[in-house]
Design a protein around this motif. Structure first.
Motif, PDB file in Angstrom:
ATOM      1  N   PRO A 331      -5.174 -38.727 -11.880  1.00 43.02           N
ATOM      2  CA  PRO A 331      -4.694 -37.520 -12.446  1.00 43.02           C
ATOM      3  C   PRO A 331      -4.159 -36.307 -11.737  1.00 43.02           C
ATOM      4  O   PRO A 331      -3.429 -35.613 -12.093  1.00 43.02           O
ATOM      5  N   TYR A 334      -0.520 -36.572 -11.897  1.00 44.72           N
ATOM      6  CA  TYR A 334       0.009 -35.929 -13.418  1.00 44.72           C
ATOM      7  C   TYR A 334      -0.040 -34.490 -13.381  1.00 44.72           C
ATOM      8  O   TYR A 334       0.982 -33.983 -13.815  1.00 44.72           O
TER       9      TYR A 334
ATOM     10  N   LEU D  96      -6.741 -32.313 -28.688  1.00 45.53           N
ATOM     11  CA  LEU D  96      -7.300 -32.934 -27.632  1.00 45.53           C
ATOM     12  C   LEU D  96      -7.826 -34.330 -27.619  1.00 45.53           C
ATOM     13  O   LEU D  96      -7.628 -34.995 -26.710  1.00 45.53           O
ATOM     14  N   VAL D  97      -8.409 -34.524 -28.805  1.00 43.06           N
ATOM     15  CA  VAL D  97      -8.788 -36.236 -28.937  1.00 43.06           C
ATOM     16  C   VAL D  97      -7.641 -36.908 -28.875  1.00 43.06           C
ATOM     17  O   VAL D  97      -7.430 -37.981 -28.156  1.00 43.06           O
ATOM     18  N   ALA D  99      -4.749 -36.448 -27.651  1.00 46.10           N
ATOM     19  CA  ALA D  99      -3.976 -36.214 -26.216  1.00 46.10           C
ATOM     20  C   ALA D  99      -4.905 -37.179 -25.343  1.00 46.10           C
ATOM     21  O   ALA D  99      -4.314 -37.938 -24.422  1.00 46.10           O
ATOM     22  N   ASN D 100      -6.044 -37.213 -25.403  1.00 45.00           N
ATOM     23  CA  ASN D 100      -7.250 -37.995 -24.410  1.00 45.00           C
ATOM     24  C   ASN D 100      -6.855 -39.451 -24.807  1.00 45.00           C
ATOM     25  O   ASN D 100      -6.589 -40.017 -23.716  1.00 45.00           O
ATOM     26  N   VAL D 101      -6.700 -39.824 -25.899  1.00 43.19           N
ATOM     27  CA  VAL D 101      -6.430 -41.318 -26.273  1.00 43.19           C
ATOM     28  C   VAL D 101      -5.215 -41.853 -25.555  1.00 43.19           C
ATOM     29  O   VAL D 101      -4.948 -42.533 -25.182  1.00 43.19           O
ATOM     30  N   PHE D 103      -3.003 -40.087 -23.330  1.00 41.69           N
ATOM     31  CA  PHE D 103      -3.152 -40.153 -21.798  1.00 41.69           C
ATOM     32  C   PHE D 103      -3.687 -41.556 -21.073  1.00 41.69           C
ATOM     33  O   PHE D 103      -3.133 -42.007 -20.180  1.00 41.69           O
ATOM     34  N   ASN D 104      -4.885 -41.778 -21.826  1.00 39.31           N
ATOM     35  CA  ASN D 104      -5.568 -43.024 -21.334  1.00 39.31           C
ATOM     36  C   ASN D 104      -4.940 -44.267 -21.525  1.00 39.31           C
ATOM     37  O   ASN D 104      -4.777 -45.177 -20.397  1.00 39.31           O
ATOM     38  N   ASP D 217      -8.584 -40.326 -34.784  1.00 34.00           N
ATOM     39  CA  ASP D 217      -9.130 -39.325 -33.964  1.00 34.00           C
ATOM     40  C   ASP D 217     -10.131 -38.377 -34.209  1.00 34.00           C
ATOM     41  O   ASP D 217     -11.201 -37.964 -33.863  1.00 34.00           O
TER      42      ASP D 217
END
Lengths: 436, 436, 436, 436
Positions: A331, A334, D96-97, D99-101, D103-104, D217
């Motif tokens: 992170p 990033y 946000l959800v 983006a989270n998915v 970036f993971n 999402d």
């Protein structure tokens, strides 16, 4: 009747007294006394930052502590130039060592970045020495123009030049420090992750080993100890400071010039709807010519600084963009990557936007001229209108390009096109994390 | 009173005498006598280089040794044209042989470079023959303008045209010779390294074998001996000379034109703050029209030379840039590669910068016009100001593009974008040295 | 004294008689009689080519054989429109069959070319129908302007419009026929080489099998026989004719407009150095407005034709450039490839160059205006000068871009950049001839 | 004589009465009564669409139902702003959800599209809140200008502003709904084909599973049921509505401004050939300044909306173009792909074309000015002519670029160049359908 005549005479007398007072004040200011110090001049706004720059050998001027800009000169035999020489020497050694390593390993797109950073630093130091040499030729007409425009009929701007400059500079430097800190944090994290994943000997994850790798060009010549690490931090910091200072310097200069053009536009605006004799128009037109000549003088001396700054910024942004789809390890990587990319884009945009303001404000009086009533529209006004539109006023990189919004857009468009290509290539080729 | 009248009469008499002397001198110069030879004309500045060019069959003019430009003409039956014909013949054979080899092997990006170099050479020779045909149509008005502008009211420039031209030409040619020598040195080194790495028979590393490979198109028709090697050197050298001469020629012409526009601007500047009658403005305006017409005439005749020169330079630079990340074998290869790339970039920039000076200096009088006081601003001045801004003055490539700083920037920007793409591709693909 | 008065009266009488004769002649011409037929009008120059175009269903106008342009109209119920409908039907079937085949096989860069060629053809036919509808609205003002400008005070050009147009059209069509013949020759050679290299059954190398492959979209619906082959040739030929005609049509129109602007510039030039009353300047200015309005009218109606033509040419050139480094099989393939590429580039450049001439000649009077002496420089002349520079005069593609030398350069520069990228990719990837 | 005087007096009286009636009517309109409601103002044309937008939380204004634009204001405590807040909250969570998915999984060119769509949506909502805040500052001068220009001497346009706006908006929204429906149809078909080809468990081809994937999402936070599916549809639809509304809003504003400039040009045209006193020219010039100031005010407030809209459109088009040669699975995929690409291109072109009309119509009066006869050409007319050409009038994205035909062409040219590169890459690399 005699009363009216009396009041007129009184009025004229008061006005004459005022004008005499202004002239006197201007004269005293031109002598560079305490009065000058109080004025919101460009010299006063930029002086503190020039003083700080001395510690990094940037723009070697002597007598910077004097409040009279006439005393500030470039001297060959001065401490400032000595400091600059020291930086050039140490930076030069660092650059040569770096170049040697890279050419032995084979120049490629990735390792070139660091070398270009160092070379651009050296060029910037030399450019600032060049600018320092023409400093007194620029600051004298600028200060006299400042003295002229800080008294009526010109009105002062609400927010002083000094506070504007301070606000911008301090904001940028705070972000720059954040960027610099994140650089080391991200570097150390990358290093430790790399060791963990690719090597068995996890004992190497220490600050010591990281510094050895980070400052490898310095450790090439010096033994590893506390001193050489500090030296490494200090030299790296100086290059980074220089890089930020170059952009900041263009921004300060642009703000200084734009403020004067704004005052000029305000004065013309104040004449709206009033009868203006030709003699006054001529005075205004002469002031405009003086402003344009100052801008042109500054542009000539700064062209090399502007050119190198823009070229370097574009190069670094493109290089960052290269890595936009690389899967980063942690992170913090990033955060550093995006922080640094956005900071760079914002700083470059700031340079273009403030510099383009010079041109934009120089065109403002045109709108006031449209409203000059028909009877008062004389040849003098016509010439003034023509003069306003006939030439480009602003900063440029060797007049190859001008710092305008349009240029900024052209640059952004090129970046976007470039990024689109990466998008395309990325969609076709697989990615992986290699242990190299 | 009589005294005053006397002194005025005397003054007028002296002035009339001066004018008569100038007219007389001009007349004598126009006859092309010894006086003309002494003048700092464009013809005098370019003549030595034209004489040298004759040896390479470039710009076949007869009577070049005469000091009168009227004698210099393009003749079909002349030695110069014969020399040109010989070069066209020998160059043509070389080109055909080269084209044959390449088309048999399959045209590709790499082997195309050499062929394009030869074809561009042939085209340049033909272009210069075309320019030589219109030589007298250009040189006569130019010389008469030179005669006009080398006497008062025009002032001569501090540095003579001749010395300026000499400085630029000699500098460029020194670098060009260095480039040519490095070419052979680097070629031989590459050749020997290639043999060492890829073949077992190391006895082939001799000059003889290198020359056989380097001049393979000549050895295709001639047996290998001392003569054919010299012939190879000579023909290669001629093509290289031609390539450099084309750029140099554009530079010399630009300097010549820019100098006259500079003198013109100086004359207008000298009138600043003085009362100028309309008749004088008309004279000045007429001179400006003559200058612009000369520039337009030169532009029409040189368009093809300018176009081919720029197109070729851009092509070669892009081709060099192609190899920027190739791992080269030896230091001498690196030195040659970077020397040649920078030399090329510098030469191309020189062409654009000197040519853009024509336009820049043609706009200089505008600033003086801004300062004409209100009472003296007549319709004639207004028309002069309009005339200055209404047209582009300068050299162009068939008016498709103009040689300006902006065009140079556009070219550089395209190059940089192209280079960025290479950066990107380089970052993705592995590199190796193949034995092919 | 009486003699002088007599001669003046005579002179005036002669002049009045001349003017009356001109007016009479103009009137007769405007009636569209035999006199009109003799004039060098645009209608007379383009008519033969319009007649030929009727056979291919292009620009369906009725009464084209009439010598009076007023009779030539677009009629819904006419043979011409019937022919156009037939072509649209047959072409549409061909296109649909082709599209069906390609979408089944999967659209890709290579097979798209043929489909785009057909679709552009259909669009062009429709565009010409649209132009035919506005034909009479354009031809009437154009003819009346022609009548105006083919009599004094305008002088006729040395070379008639008709001969100019004929020269250009015949030259282009000869090359176009060569291109078309080479297309089949190269296609057959490729086909036979392909069979030889990739298949064992060499008996398939016959014209019959080649035609079956070449006209596969037609053989999809019709049985193979002499008729269907001829039909295939004819339909292919029509599409090719249309493609060439589109460019030729733009060229003819541009020549027609440029010639009138040239005559206009000649007239203004003839007034140089003479006293010109304001009334005459007003007449000239009004004629200029008429010319500009005609150009603007033509531009509005032709925008879609210009847009499609340019877009298609650029697309085809880029597609050809794609194959520039492909190793072709036989010499005839090479000849066709380079012939066709150069022909295409030349034709596209011709379109841009002739169209840009409209703008260039429209600016010519400006130089004459510079030489108007000071006393005769009135407001009317000033307005004329402003008018000349204030607007763009010429053809455009929906005003998204204008047909100028600058646009041509932009297009060429983009092509070169694109080609450079291919150069780069070519240098990295291997090539081979596949049997697919 | 007395009769004539009488009739003149009567005429003057009638005229005065008319003027008084107009003034009275204007006054009543300015009060915002029933009369104002009847006028073809911009406010009346845009109101219905603003009302619809309230349901999606776009442009939160209160009192939109009032017929007086003075009542419509941005209030912090209002239902509209509450709705906007709700959308920002729900949209923010979705983003946000998402983006989270992403970036993971690692950011790449493909999965970035969805994220960018969401982020741009959020930014648009915020931009419209910003615009709503300056709404009253824009609408008041606009309405007063509307009142001014909807009475003589200005003539109303044949087609009312309202009907024009309605036509454009309804057409675009119909196509947009088609696009949205096709999106789900194509998505479901792709999903089912994917399951069939790559998985053995064909029981998963149900709507339920498709929705689970499509709204993954949302299902991340909510359980799967009827409500959450509807919620998914609704939120997706809101984002899509917003995206279309942004473009539509720019189009409506452009039509509104262009119509006023058209009326202005018509008024100047009506004066052609008549004697116009200087006072009237001054009035006209003042109206022009008011129109330009309004445009400039609108431009300042809308710059961010324009900028984000264009940037996003270009990005999405490029992304679509990326897939142009991908072999799609089913006909419905093809239909959706091409429909959506063409719809997007058409919508973007519509934005540019309508916005460029502002500038085009603002230049129309120039042609009428050319025809002003010589005697009536005064300084006032001259100034008006200068004013018309001196400034750019129209919408822009932060003045980095202007919405003109030229910009549209530049954008299209870049797209084409980009597409050409894809063509080239496509020709070199194989394609396949992977089960990922």
């Amino acid at each position: 009747m005699s009363k009216a005549a009396d009041s007129i005479l009184k009025h004229l007398k008061v006005q004459r007294q005022k004008q005499r007072a202004i002239l006197k004040m201007r004269w005293r200011c031109a002598q560079g006394g305490f009065e000058f110090e109080q004025l919101d001049t460009f010299y006063r706004a930029i002086r503190p930052y020039l003083c700080v720059a001395q510690f990094f050998g940037i723009m070697p001027l002597s007598n910077l502590l004097s409040r009279n800009p006439q005393d500030v000169k470039f001297k060959v035999r001065s401490i400032s130039l000595g400091v600059t020489g020291l930086f050039l020497l140490l930076g030069g050694i660092k650059t040569l060592v770096g170049a040697n390593v890279i050419f032995n390993a084979g120049l490629n797109a990735k390792n070139m970045v660091g070398l270009v950073f160092l070379i651009v630093g050296i060029i910037n130091w030399l450019n600032f020495v060049g600018f320092a040499r023409s400093w007194s030729h620029i600051m004298l007409p600028w200060s006299s123009l400042d003295i002229l425009m800080l008294f009526p009929p010109y009105k002062r701007c609400k927010r002083s030049l000094r506070s504007r400059v301070n606000l911008v500079v301090i904001t940028v430097f705070c972000f720059a420090i954040g960027d610099h800190v994140l650089y080391y944090a991200s570097g150390y994290r990358s290093y430790s992750m790399h060791i963990k994943q690719c090597q068995t000997n996890h004992s190497r994850i220490t600050f010591e080993h990281y510094f050895e790798k980070e400052f490898s060009d310095i450790m090439f010549l010096l033994p590893y100890n506390m001193f050489s690490v500090c030296y490494g931090f200090w030299l790296n910091g100086s290059f980074t400071f220089l890089w930020n200072f170059t952009d900041i310097f263009i921004v300060i200069t642009s703000i200084g010039l734009a403020q004067r053009f704004q005052q000029f536009a305000d004065r013309v605006l104040a004449l709206e709807g009033r009868h203006v004799p030709d003699a006054l128009w001529y005075d205004i037109r002469r002031d405009h010519i003086r402003l344009c000549e100052l801008t042109s003088l500054v542009d000539d001396s700064m062209s090399n600084i502007v050119f190198v700054s823009c070229a370097n910024n574009v190069y670094v942004i493109c290089n960052q963009a290269l890595a936009i789809f690389t899967k980063l390890r942690t992170p913090i990587n990033y955060v550093y990557f995006w922080y640094s990319l956005i900071f760079l884009l914002a700083r470059t945009s700031l340079v273009f936007m403030t510099a383009s303001k010079i041109h934009d404000t120089s065109l403002l009086p045109l709108k006031s001229l449209y409203l000059v009533p028909n009877g008062h529209w004389t040849q003098e006004v016509q010439r003034f209108a023509n003069q306003l539109t006939s030439e480009f006023v602003g900063l440029s990189g060797y007049r190859l390009y001008y710092l305008t919004r349009k240029s900024l857009f052209g640059m952004l468009a090129t970046l976007v096109t470039y990024e689109l290509m990466l998008l395309q290539m990325d969609a076709k080729s697989p990615k992986d994390l290699r242990c190299t």
